[in-house]
Design an enzyme around this catalytic site. Sequence first.
Site, PDB file in Angstrom:
ATOM      1  N   GLU A  74      63.961 -27.049   6.472  1.00  0.00           N
ATOM      2  CA  GLU A  74      65.344 -27.338   5.974  1.00  0.00           C
ATOM      3  C   GLU A  74      65.987 -25.838   5.691  1.00  0.00           C
ATOM      4  O   GLU A  74      65.680 -25.011   5.191  1.00  0.00           O
ATOM      5  CB  GLU A  74      64.846 -27.816   4.583  1.00  0.00           C
ATOM      6  CG  GLU A  74      66.244 -28.027   3.781  1.00  0.00           C
ATOM      7  CD  GLU A  74      66.105 -28.603   2.413  1.00  0.00           C
ATOM      8  OE1 GLU A  74      65.140 -27.964   1.750  1.00  0.00           O
ATOM      9  OE2 GLU A  74      66.808 -29.347   2.046  1.00  0.00           O
TER      10      GLU A  74
ATOM     11  N   LYS B 125      66.794 -27.435 -18.590  1.00  0.00           N
ATOM     12  CA  LYS B 125      66.784 -26.153 -17.969  1.00  0.00           C
ATOM     13  C   LYS B 125      67.718 -26.108 -16.478  1.00  0.00           C
ATOM     14  O   LYS B 125      67.292 -26.470 -15.572  1.00  0.00           O
ATOM     15  CB  LYS B 125      65.530 -25.618 -17.675  1.00  0.00           C
ATOM     16  CG  LYS B 125      65.519 -24.040 -17.210  1.00  0.00           C
ATOM     17  CD  LYS B 125      63.960 -23.631 -16.644  1.00  0.00           C
ATOM     18  CE  LYS B 125      64.070 -23.754 -15.185  1.00  0.00           C
ATOM     19  NZ  LYS B 125      65.093 -23.013 -14.584  1.00  0.00           N
TER      20      LYS B 125
ATOM     21  N   CYS C  51      71.057 -31.688  -0.731  1.00  0.00           N
ATOM     22  CA  CYS C  51      69.905 -31.980  -0.245  1.00  0.00           C
ATOM     23  C   CYS C  51      69.823 -33.112   0.873  1.00  0.00           C
ATOM     24  O   CYS C  51      68.887 -33.209   1.809  1.00  0.00           O
ATOM     25  CB  CYS C  51      69.077 -32.653  -1.382  1.00  0.00           C
ATOM     26  SG  CYS C  51      70.003 -33.782  -2.164  1.00  0.00           S
TER      27      CYS C  51
ATOM     28  N   GLU D 281      62.497 -35.089  -7.122  1.00  0.00           N
ATOM     29  CA  GLU D 281      63.731 -35.250  -6.063  1.00  0.00           C
ATOM     30  C   GLU D 281      63.766 -33.746  -5.351  1.00  0.00           C
ATOM     31  O   GLU D 281      64.316 -32.674  -5.797  1.00  0.00           O
ATOM     32  CB  GLU D 281      65.042 -35.558  -6.602  1.00  0.00           C
ATOM     33  CG  GLU D 281      65.250 -36.677  -7.192  1.00  0.00           C
ATOM     34  CD  GLU D 281      65.091 -37.953  -6.113  1.00  0.00           C
ATOM     35  OE1 GLU D 281      65.070 -37.565  -4.999  1.00  0.00           O
ATOM     36  OE2 GLU D 281      64.939 -39.030  -6.482  1.00  0.00           O
TER      37      GLU D 281
END
Length: 477
Positions: A376, A172, A279, A245
């Site tokens: 972040e 997906k 990331c 992750e």
Amino acid sequence: MTSFDDDFTMTIGGKAVAGASAFDVLNPANETVIGRAPDASREQLDAAVAAARAAFPAWRATPFATRQKLVTAIAGVLAANAEPLKRLLTAEQGKTLDAAAADVMGGAYWCQSTATLELPVTVNEDSETRRSETRHVPIGVVGAIAPWNFPILLACFKLGPALLAGNTVVLKPSPFTPLTTLKLGELLRDVLPPGVLNVISGGDSLGPWMTSHPGIDKVSFTGSSQTGRKVMESAAASLKRVTLELGGNDAAIVLPDIDVEKTAQQLFWAAFGNSGQICIATKRMYVHADVYEPLKAALLDYAKTVKVGDGAEQGTQLGPIQNKLQFGRVVSLIQDAKDKGYKFLMGGVPDAEKGYFVPVTILDNPPEDSRIVQEEQFGPVLPLLKFDNVDDAIARANASEYGLGASVWSADTDAALRIGEQLQAGTVWINETQHLSPLAGFAGHKQSGVGVENGLEGLLEYTNTQTITVKKALASA
Ligand code: NAD
């Protein structure tokens, strides 16, 4: 092949399937609709899982060498279609055409390289009476859930090892970037046996339906730590295996002996590549006081030459933020810094009328407890932070709930290595960043992840451990 039609279908059991309904996919550079993606119903997810389950026995029985060839064939399909795939990816993701090509070709490289791995067999005992071996067998159906920043590369992080190990997959993509992945599913219909790879797209309900689906045995998820927690909670109900992750807040520690002119450009791209939507982007840059002013000046000089714009236009180096939600998050961090009176060296609150553009924004030594340092940002906003004492820089770098990557920059690689060894992160780079390899484990420490992707460790995450013992001598009567 040079272009695609605009018909986007899911791939279930090797066949094209239209969605129960459809949703718009926007180009983030101009907010126009570039296509409509299928919106899978719960029944269509059931059908995809059923197709994957039906394909599993034959796929797990397929010789390993054949699976290696077929995973390599995925690389060939990506490479042969790189041109139209990259154009579609730029249109839906926003990144430049070169960056989109790297995403597609990176996926190809990952599949090709992963296919060279082997599953080890450990002989525990081989005596006169018994032989005991530990092997790694496939788990079953893998639900692979990908984010929007590197749609193809990060999907391949999962597809390569999952399929190689003998699992079947329901993939997906993010609802913000589903189109290129749907095309990849279409291109692979004649390459992989039906049901081995199913590609479905949908809205916000589809991910949670997958993570709670009784027919999915393992979830491999890449996305934010916030969503990762929900995935783990949902997967716990049936004790599904998970690989997560997640987010990062990578620190770079820059020592005073660096060559400022040579390093400034690399440090710029460490933070601003893909408009900061990586990331493992450098999200906090700790610079020694002795070199703070010259590095600041060199970074600013270079940053002023970088062109932000539509990724499809020649000369663009940085595209927009990928979606409105993320754009809002980045703007709120910039606004917070403005409201608190922190010093901006360049950039600030965006003013583009169309498109989710954020200018390259650099902040001058904001407080350590500021949102822009602690959260972040996942956008083109970098806090430059000053330090005098290396131990203090290490402590500040480690004072985070995240632990994905970190880097140390110095002319003295031994000294840098000694600092790097003290950093709490799954990957530590000396004098570079963001170098990942399909043959090297990539893991998030702390709340940056659970488990490993890539390398042998990553491959083993798609297996169950099985020990088989054979009693050689019959038990005496
Ligand atoms: P996200 O968590 O919003 O979404 C990721 C995927 O999960 C999407 O496909 C989404 O549709 C799906 N999803 C959303 N809610 C779900 C739920 N409750 N259950 C199951 N699936 C759900 O992340 P994003 O905004 O697409 O990506 C950005 C984030 O991903 C950043 O935090 C970034 O650091 C992280 N990221 C991590 C890595 C890594 O390898 N560690 C790589 C890339 C991005």
